[in-house]
Design a protein around this motif. Structure first.
Motif, PDB file in Angstrom:
ATOM      1  N   PRO A   1       0.799  -0.909   0.018  1.00  0.00           N
ATOM      2  CA  PRO A   1       0.439   0.068   0.101  1.00  0.00           C
ATOM      3  C   PRO A   1       0.407   1.094  -0.212  1.00  0.00           C
ATOM      4  O   PRO A   1       1.744   1.595   0.808  1.00  0.00           O
ATOM      5  N   LYS A   2       0.168   2.265  -1.078  1.00  0.00           N
ATOM      6  CA  LYS A   2       0.914   3.636  -0.548  1.00  0.00           C
ATOM      7  C   LYS A   2       0.881   3.842   0.612  1.00  0.00           C
ATOM      8  O   LYS A   2      -0.189   4.636   0.161  1.00  0.00           O
ATOM      9  N   MET A   3       1.058   4.864   1.502  1.00  0.00           N
ATOM     10  CA  MET A   3       1.272   5.345   2.843  1.00  0.00           C
ATOM     11  C   MET A   3       1.719   7.206   2.478  1.00  0.00           C
ATOM     12  O   MET A   3       3.498   7.438   1.442  1.00  0.00           O
TER      13      MET A   3
ATOM     14  N   THR B   1      -2.541   9.319   4.308  1.00  0.00           N
ATOM     15  CA  THR B   1      -2.973   8.638   4.142  1.00  0.00           C
ATOM     16  C   THR B   1      -2.219   6.744   3.329  1.00  0.00           C
ATOM     17  O   THR B   1      -0.777   6.960   3.158  1.00  0.00           O
ATOM     18  N   ARG B   2      -3.668   6.339   3.399  1.00  0.00           N
ATOM     19  CA  ARG B   2      -2.802   4.252   2.641  1.00  0.00           C
ATOM     20  C   ARG B   2      -3.622   4.448   1.541  1.00  0.00           C
ATOM     21  O   ARG B   2      -5.210   4.423   1.708  1.00  0.00           O
ATOM     22  N   ASP B   3      -3.192   4.140   0.484  1.00  0.00           N
ATOM     23  CA  ASP B   3      -3.804   3.839  -0.874  1.00  0.00           C
ATOM     24  C   ASP B   3      -4.651   5.028  -1.058  1.00  0.00           C
ATOM     25  O   ASP B   3      -5.563   4.972  -1.439  1.00  0.00           O
ATOM     26  N   GLY B   4      -4.165   6.375  -0.762  1.00  0.00           N
ATOM     27  CA  GLY B   4      -5.047   7.506  -1.176  1.00  0.00           C
ATOM     28  C   GLY B   4      -6.624   8.222   0.270  1.00  0.00           C
ATOM     29  O   GLY B   4      -6.831   8.931  -0.137  1.00  0.00           O
TER      30      GLY B   4
END
Length: 245
Positions: A150-152, A226-229
């Motif tokens: 996940p993108k953080m 944010t995590r995945d936006g």
């Protein structure tokens, strides 16, 4: 007692003298006999006879018994000789006689008959096809690629739209020359507000730490992480520097 008491003193004295005379006479007689025996050699013979008897008695003392010897075992009986079996006599070998040769016999064999039946040839067998190799099994499908992490995105307190002003410098600290760097760890919620806060690193001065904690917790607003936006609550370290100009 009655006789002695009835005697007169004169008679008693005479009786005593006679007794003493007998005793003295006996003693003298005994000594005289001893001297006579000594002169005549009787006493020496008696000594010579007695002394050898003592010596013989000493020599005749029984000798100690000799130790018993162990009995000697009898010699072993001789072993009888083992009889050797007689050797077998060789038997005469009979040689086989050659068999007589068979005499030829005349046989009238008939002439072979001619077979006029048609000859049928069998068709050649069809060739057997070579076995085909079994098809290879299909390759297993490749495992699915692992999902991307996940993108953080970390929270921020320096966005322009936040308008976070610098914390006020305590007047007493300015007067006393207190300065330093304070790091406040803040839990920032999805709405950008601080939910919790605590001193992560102290400046060494209680007044500066207290002003930094109140500023980061009560006055500042943040851009949430944010995590995945998707915004979610995250911990974030907020540094505040107090520098005297």
């Amino acid at each position: 007692m009655s006789n002695s008491s009835s005697l007169s003193p004169q008679q008693t004295r005479t009786l005593r003298l006679s007794r003493n005379t007998v005793i003295v006479g006996g003693v003298l007689l005994f000594h005289g006999l001893g001297l006579w025996a000594l002169q005549s050699g009787l006493l020496r013979r008696a000594v010579e006879v007695v002394v050898p008897a003592e010596i013989l008695a000493e020599f005749i003392t029984p000798a100690p018994p000799a130790p018993e010897r162990p009995p000697v075992p009898p010699p072993p009986a001789p072993t009888p000789p083992v009889p050797t079996p007689p050797k077998p006599r060789p038997q005469p070998v009979e040689r086989p006689r050659p068999a007589p040769a068979p005499q030829p016999l005349a046989i009238n064999s008939p002439a072979p008959a001619v077979d006029n039946a048609p000859v049928v040839t069998a068709p050649a067998p069809a060739p057997v096809p070579a076995p085909q190799p079994a098809p290879a099994p299909p390759a297993p499908p490749a495992p699915p690629a692992p999902p991307a992490p996940p993108k953080m995105v970390q929270p921020s307190s320096t966005a322009d739209y936040l308008n976070n002003a610098a914390p006020p410098y305590p007047a007493m600290s300015r007067r006393l020359g207190e300065s330093g760097r304070v790091v406040v760890r803040v839990l920032i919620g999805p709405d950008g507000r601080a939910q919790e806060a605590r001193i992560q690193r102290s400046s060494g001065f209680e007044r500066l730490d207290q002003v930094a904690l109140e500023t980061a917790r009560d006055r500042w607003r943040y851009k949430p992480g944010t995590r995945d936006g998707v915004a979610e609550a995250m911990w974030f370290n907020v540094p505040l520097n107090f520098v005297l100009e």
